[in-house]
Design a protein around this motif. Structure first.
Motif, PDB file in Angstrom:
ATOM      1  N   LEU A   1     -67.503  -4.180 -22.450  1.00 41.33           N
ATOM      2  CA  LEU A   1     -66.277  -4.973 -22.429  1.00 41.33           C
ATOM      3  C   LEU A   1     -66.265  -5.871 -21.195  1.00 41.33           C
ATOM      4  CD1 LEU A   1     -63.577  -2.275 -23.345  1.00 41.33           C
ATOM      5  CD2 LEU A   1     -64.497  -4.056 -24.837  1.00 41.33           C
ATOM      6  N   SER A   2     -66.180  -7.174 -21.403  1.00 41.89           N
ATOM      7  CA  SER A   2     -65.983  -8.079 -20.282  1.00 41.89           C
ATOM      8  C   SER A   2     -64.591  -7.844 -19.711  1.00 41.89           C
ATOM      9  CB  SER A   2     -66.107  -9.535 -20.735  1.00 41.89           C
ATOM     10  OG  SER A   2     -65.030  -9.866 -21.601  1.00 41.89           O
ATOM     11  N   GLN A   3     -64.346  -8.373 -18.530  1.00 38.61           N
ATOM     12  CA  GLN A   3     -63.034  -8.183 -17.914  1.00 38.61           C
ATOM     13  C   GLN A   3     -61.931  -8.775 -18.779  1.00 38.61           C
ATOM     14  OE1 GLN A   3     -62.718  -8.282 -13.570  1.00 38.61           O
ATOM     15  NE2 GLN A   3     -61.127  -9.821 -13.789  1.00 38.61           N
TER      16      GLN A   3
ATOM     17  N   ASN B   1     -57.544  -7.658 -22.940  1.00 37.24           N
ATOM     18  CA  ASN B   1     -56.997  -7.812 -24.292  1.00 37.24           C
ATOM     19  C   ASN B   1     -56.810  -6.469 -24.992  1.00 37.24           C
ATOM     20  OD1 ASN B   1     -56.915 -10.588 -24.038  1.00 37.24           O
ATOM     21  ND2 ASN B   1     -58.923 -10.900 -24.975  1.00 37.24           N
ATOM     22  N   VAL B   2     -57.810  -5.582 -24.881  1.00 41.76           N
ATOM     23  CA  VAL B   2     -57.686  -4.296 -25.575  1.00 41.76           C
ATOM     24  C   VAL B   2     -56.688  -3.384 -24.871  1.00 41.76           C
ATOM     25  CG1 VAL B   2     -59.958  -4.419 -26.657  1.00 41.76           C
ATOM     26  CG2 VAL B   2     -59.741  -3.368 -24.392  1.00 41.76           C
ATOM     27  N   LEU B   3     -56.566  -3.506 -23.549  1.00 44.56           N
ATOM     28  CA  LEU B   3     -55.543  -2.732 -22.839  1.00 44.56           C
ATOM     29  C   LEU B   3     -54.145  -3.166 -23.270  1.00 44.56           C
ATOM     30  CD1 LEU B   3     -56.921  -2.551 -19.175  1.00 44.56           C
ATOM     31  CD2 LEU B   3     -56.589  -0.632 -20.738  1.00 44.56           C
TER      32      LEU B   3
ATOM     33  N   ASP C   1     -53.346  -4.422 -26.103  1.00 43.39           N
ATOM     34  CA  ASP C   1     -53.132  -3.966 -27.475  1.00 43.39           C
ATOM     35  C   ASP C   1     -52.803  -2.478 -27.518  1.00 43.39           C
ATOM     36  OD1 ASP C   1     -53.325  -4.303 -30.424  1.00 43.39           O
ATOM     37  OD2 ASP C   1     -55.022  -2.934 -30.182  1.00 43.39           O
ATOM     38  N   ARG C   2     -53.471  -1.676 -26.672  1.00 43.82           N
ATOM     39  CA  ARG C   2     -53.292  -0.220 -26.728  1.00 43.82           C
ATOM     40  C   ARG C   2     -52.138   0.270 -25.859  1.00 43.82           C
ATOM     41  NH1 ARG C   2     -51.947   4.087 -26.694  1.00 43.82           N
ATOM     42  NH2 ARG C   2     -53.075   6.056 -27.009  1.00 43.82           N
ATOM     43  N   PHE C   3     -52.015  -0.283 -24.645  1.00 41.05           N
ATOM     44  CA  PHE C   3     -51.032   0.235 -23.689  1.00 41.05           C
ATOM     45  C   PHE C   3     -49.923  -0.756 -23.355  1.00 41.05           C
ATOM     46  CE2 PHE C   3     -54.962   2.608 -22.763  1.00 41.05           C
ATOM     47  CZ  PHE C   3     -54.496   3.912 -22.852  1.00 41.05           C
ATOM     48  N   ASP C   4     -49.976  -1.930 -23.958  1.00 45.92           N
ATOM     49  CA  ASP C   4     -48.967  -2.966 -23.712  1.00 45.92           C
ATOM     50  C   ASP C   4     -48.952  -3.396 -22.247  1.00 45.92           C
ATOM     51  OD1 ASP C   4     -47.064  -4.759 -24.640  1.00 45.92           O
ATOM     52  OD2 ASP C   4     -45.390  -3.447 -24.124  1.00 45.92           O
ATOM     53  N   THR C   5     -50.119  -3.397 -21.620  1.00 50.53           N
ATOM     54  CA  THR C   5     -50.253  -3.862 -20.239  1.00 50.53           C
ATOM     55  C   THR C   5     -51.706  -4.240 -19.999  1.00 50.53           C
ATOM     56  OG1 THR C   5     -49.995  -3.307 -17.891  1.00 50.53           O
ATOM     57  CG2 THR C   5     -50.687  -1.534 -19.352  1.00 50.53           C
ATOM     58  N   THR C   6     -51.917  -5.181 -19.078  1.00 52.61           N
ATOM     59  CA  THR C   6     -53.285  -5.509 -18.668  1.00 52.61           C
ATOM     60  C   THR C   6     -53.577  -4.951 -17.279  1.00 52.61           C
ATOM     61  OG1 THR C   6     -52.581  -7.625 -17.708  1.00 52.61           O
ATOM     62  CG2 THR C   6     -53.272  -7.636 -20.023  1.00 52.61           C
ATOM     63  N   GLY C   7     -52.619  -4.229 -16.706  1.00 55.10           N
ATOM     64  CA  GLY C   7     -52.762  -3.724 -15.340  1.00 55.10           C
ATOM     65  C   GLY C   7     -53.519  -2.414 -15.283  1.00 55.10           C
TER      66      GLY C   7
ATOM     67  N   LEU D   1     -56.110   6.976 -20.296  1.00 47.20           N
ATOM     68  CA  LEU D   1     -57.045   5.854 -20.241  1.00 47.20           C
ATOM     69  C   LEU D   1     -58.455   6.289 -20.626  1.00 47.20           C
ATOM     70  CD1 LEU D   1     -57.766   2.925 -19.449  1.00 47.20           C
ATOM     71  CD2 LEU D   1     -58.024   3.735 -17.089  1.00 47.20           C
ATOM     72  N   ILE D   2     -58.919   7.395 -20.041  1.00 46.62           N
ATOM     73  CA  ILE D   2     -60.283   7.859 -20.313  1.00 46.62           C
ATOM     74  C   ILE D   2     -60.410   8.362 -21.749  1.00 46.62           C
ATOM     75  CG2 ILE D   2     -62.032   9.556 -19.694  1.00 46.62           C
ATOM     76  CD1 ILE D   2     -61.695   7.202 -17.727  1.00 46.62           C
ATOM     77  N   GLU D   3     -59.408   9.083 -22.226  1.00 45.06           N
ATOM     78  CA  GLU D   3     -59.459   9.572 -23.608  1.00 45.06           C
ATOM     79  C   GLU D   3     -59.545   8.414 -24.589  1.00 45.06           C
ATOM     80  OE1 GLU D   3     -56.108  12.084 -24.196  1.00 45.06           O
ATOM     81  OE2 GLU D   3     -57.025  13.837 -23.209  1.00 45.06           O
ATOM     82  N   TRP D   4     -58.788   7.366 -24.330  1.00 49.31           N
ATOM     83  CA  TRP D   4     -58.820   6.193 -25.212  1.00 49.31           C
ATOM     84  C   TRP D   4     -60.180   5.492 -25.147  1.00 49.31           C
ATOM     85  CZ3 TRP D   4     -58.787   1.078 -23.044  1.00 49.31           C
ATOM     86  CH2 TRP D   4     -58.807   0.064 -24.007  1.00 49.31           C
TER      87      TRP D   4
END
Length: 280
Positions: free
Chosen positions: A72-74, A79-81, A83-89, A101-104
């Motif tokens: 995954l590029s930065q 983008n996937v964060l 989508d999954r967690f509603d945050t890019t932070g 985070l690790i489980e996902w």
């Protein structure tokens, strides 16, 4: 504005490289960060979800390295964060929800197996060159070359003391709008609009740049000045596209076309247009 428009060949002769050649073997602070993070992952024992979650919590700023492990590029990681967690932070996420985070990452991207495999694998020159052929470095350099032209025209406008806005749209005839990289004084009262298109690489983005300048020319009011600063060796591979812009200049559909080598002329023309419009 210049009374005599240079020929297309004369214009081509002023195109230059926007980005210097980079020694790919030389280190950078970013490379050292990745190297340090990699070393700490190599030393992680045992390798499992719990130890990775603890690593992420302690090294939250280095979460993008886990993204690199699974390809995954930065930008894609963001983008996937989202989508999954509603945050890019990722930093806050790794500090507050490292286990999630690790489980996902493991469930969706096979993180633990991939990391275990890559920690024990020996890489050769071919692997290095394959990784280097990826698009991330090319895209970054392309963005940097484009910003170089934008930064130069913005510095000139600021140096002249002009009010301006950047990377926006302006309003022309019949309330139509078109994109521009700099507008004086503002989008609602556009008196001077400038396109800044610098590319050392080629691709569809150059055709998009031509389309934007054509839009600017098509909706301009008779009282509006349209200028274009275009540079970079990428244009030498898209001569037909560049010729279309030059023809707009020849036909007086735009008022000037420049490269970084002729920024002194751009500055003079911008100042002249601003004085004629009582902007300085």
């Amino acid at each position: 504005m210049a009374a005599d428009i240079p020929t297309f060949d004369q214009y081509i002769a002023t195109l230059g490289r926007l980005t210097a050649h980079i020694d790919v073997t030389a280190s950078t602070p970013e490379a050292e960060e990745i190297r340090d993070a990699s070393d700490s992952l190599l030393a992680l024992e045992p390798l499992n979800a719990d130890t990775l979650a603890e690593w992420a919590r302690e090294h939250s700023i280095r979460v993008p390295v886990l993204g690199l492990v699974v390809g995954l590029s930065q930008e894609r990681l963001k983008n996937v964060l989202r989508d999954r967690f509603d945050t890019t932070g990722w930093t806050t996420l790794a500090r507050t929800r490292p286990t999630d985070l690790i489980e996902w990452l493991d469930e969706d991207f096979d993180l633990i197996r991939q990391l275990d495999l890559q920690r024990s694998r020996h890489y050769g020159l071919g692997d290095i060159l394959i990784a280097r052929a990826g698009t991330r470095v090319t895209a970054t350099r392309a963005g940097a070359s484009g910003r170089k032209v934008e930064d130069e025209i913005e510095a000139i406008a600021a140096g002249l003391g002009l009010p301006y806005q950047t990377r926006t749209r302006f309003t022309g005839r019949n309330n139509q709008t078109a994109p521009c990289d700099l507008v004086v004084p503002d989008t609602g009262d556009a008196q001077i609009v400038v396109a800044a298109k610098g590319f050392d690489s080629t691709g569809s983005k150059l055709t998009d740049a031509v389309r934007e300048i054509q839009e600017m020319a098509a909706i301009r009011k008779p009282s509006q000045y349209v200028l274009a600063v275009i540079d970079g060796i990428g244009w030498k591979s898209r001569i037909a596209d560049l010729r279309r812009i030059h023809q707009l200049w020849v036909d007086r559909d735009i008022d000037g076309m420049y490269t970084l080598a002729t920024l002194d002329v751009f500055r003079d023309d911008l100042e002249e247009a601003a004085r004629l419009r009582h902007l300085m």
